[in-house]
Design an enzyme around this catalytic site. Structure first.
Site, mmCIF file in Angstrom:
data_model
loop_
_atom_site.group_PDB
_atom_site.id
_atom_site.type_symbol
_atom_site.label_atom_id
_atom_site.label_comp_id
_atom_site.label_asym_id
_atom_site.label_seq_id
_atom_site.Cartn_x
_atom_site.Cartn_y
_atom_site.Cartn_z
ATOM 1 N N SER A 50 -18.991 -7.200 -34.977
ATOM 2 C CA SER A 50 -19.988 -8.003 -34.262
ATOM 3 C C SER A 50 -19.967 -7.710 -32.775
ATOM 4 C CB SER A 50 -19.754 -9.496 -34.516
ATOM 5 O OG SER A 50 -18.399 -9.840 -34.263
ATOM 6 N N ASP A 88 -11.866 -4.864 -37.550
ATOM 7 C CA ASP A 88 -12.834 -4.365 -38.530
ATOM 8 C C ASP A 88 -12.836 -2.843 -38.586
ATOM 9 O OD1 ASP A 88 -14.131 -6.365 -39.912
ATOM 10 O OD2 ASP A 88 -15.706 -6.635 -38.435
ATOM 11 N N LYS A 118 -9.954 -5.139 -41.539
ATOM 12 C CA LYS A 118 -10.895 -5.827 -42.425
ATOM 13 C C LYS A 118 -11.932 -4.838 -42.931
ATOM 14 C CE LYS A 118 -14.071 -8.891 -40.989
ATOM 15 N NZ LYS A 118 -15.357 -8.332 -41.514
ATOM 16 N N GLU A 187 -18.952 -15.029 -46.378
ATOM 17 C CA GLU A 187 -20.024 -15.270 -45.404
ATOM 18 C C GLU A 187 -21.332 -15.596 -46.109
ATOM 19 O OE1 GLU A 187 -22.212 -13.371 -41.461
ATOM 20 O OE2 GLU A 187 -20.513 -12.315 -42.377
#
Length: 274
Positions: A50, A88, A118, A187
């Site tokens: 993100s 990530d 991740k 999510e």
């Protein structure tokens, strides 16, 4: 002589042990100063892809590179000392093969000092997750709404709205759980689906837009602090930094234009030698 208490980072087994005992707290971090502020209050910090949208102004996370993740991961590790740090693996760095994923994960862990990676992983990548875990790489999974699949889905859309989709999300979660993920981000799924998954997997579930039925929660820090004008439905704003920053910059600009800044307190003056 009193014994000195040496603090240590939260570990992967610590996170696993919290399932069913205590809710897990997490936020995203991309810089050292923010990591330092969040660190005492959370169980783990996520250096999420993100960062591409939040920091770099990209429209989706798919353009984020491994080098970007490493740079921000290094900053977050330097700025923290308590929380587990998870980084990530970005789009395109792990899907090709288990060997590609392993090379990317090892590079991220070596160059940042983070404790885990991740992966946005469906059933097709469960074998890759197992490959990494068997070789000493702790993996956090991510199922449901997967931002890296934004182009396939045609946008950021909640998952589990029909029976087929619901079954697919459950299968994804169980597959990565069996592959050895130590935690799974859920999510954009309904409360009922989050509860079913949480009750059927060994790993703690970390919700983002997935109700309090998960074992823990994560939010994008900038959303939670009110940096952006718009935030998703599932975000609760705990501050209005957008308003505070706008006000502070406006007052600064006015002071500069009125020659009210810098003032006497902000000016260096040196005494002449006698």
């Amino acid at each position: 002589m009193s014994k000195q208490v040496v603090s240590r980072r939260v570990t992967v087994p610590d996170i696993l042990a919290l399932k069913g005992r205590q809710k897990i707290v997490s936020l995203t971090a991309y810089t050292a100063p923010v990591a330092a502020l969040l660190d005492p209050h959370v169980d783990f910090l996520l250096v999420g892809d993100s960062v591409g949208m939040v920091v770099h102004g990209l429209p989706t996370p798919t353009a984020v590179t491994l080098e970007m993740m490493i740079l921000h991961g290094q900053a977050v590790v330097r700025g923290s000392s308590h929380a587990l740090v998870v980084v990530d693996l970005p789009f395109g760095s792990f899907e090709g093969s288990p060997e590609q994923a392993y090379a990317a994960a090892v590079r991220v862990m070596k160059e940042t000092g983070c404790q885990a990676v991740k992966i946005e992983a469906g059933e097709a990548l469960a074998g890759t997750v197992a490959f990494l875990v068997q070789r000493g790489v702790p993996v956090m999974g991510h199922v449901g709404l997967r931002p890296q699949a934004v182009h396939v889905d045609g946008g950021f859309k909640a998952k589990g709205r029909n029976d087929d989709e619901r079954a697919r999300v459950i299968a994804e979660a169980r597959a990565v759980d069996e592959a050895g993920c130590f935690a799974i981000v859920l999510e954009g799924v309904s409360e009922a689906l989050a509860a079913e998954i949480t009750g059927s997997v060994r790993a703690p579930t970390i919700g983002i837009g997935a109700s309090p039925k998960c074992d823990g929660q994560i939010l994008v820090t900038d959303d939670m602090l009110g940096v952006f004008e718009w935030t998703p439905k599932f975000v609760r704003r705990y501050a209005d930094l957008r308003g505070s920053i706008t006000d502070a910059v406006s007052r600064y600009a006015a002071d500069v234009r009125a020659v009210a800044f810098p003032g006497d307190a902000e000016v260096y003056r040196f005494k002449a030698k006698e």
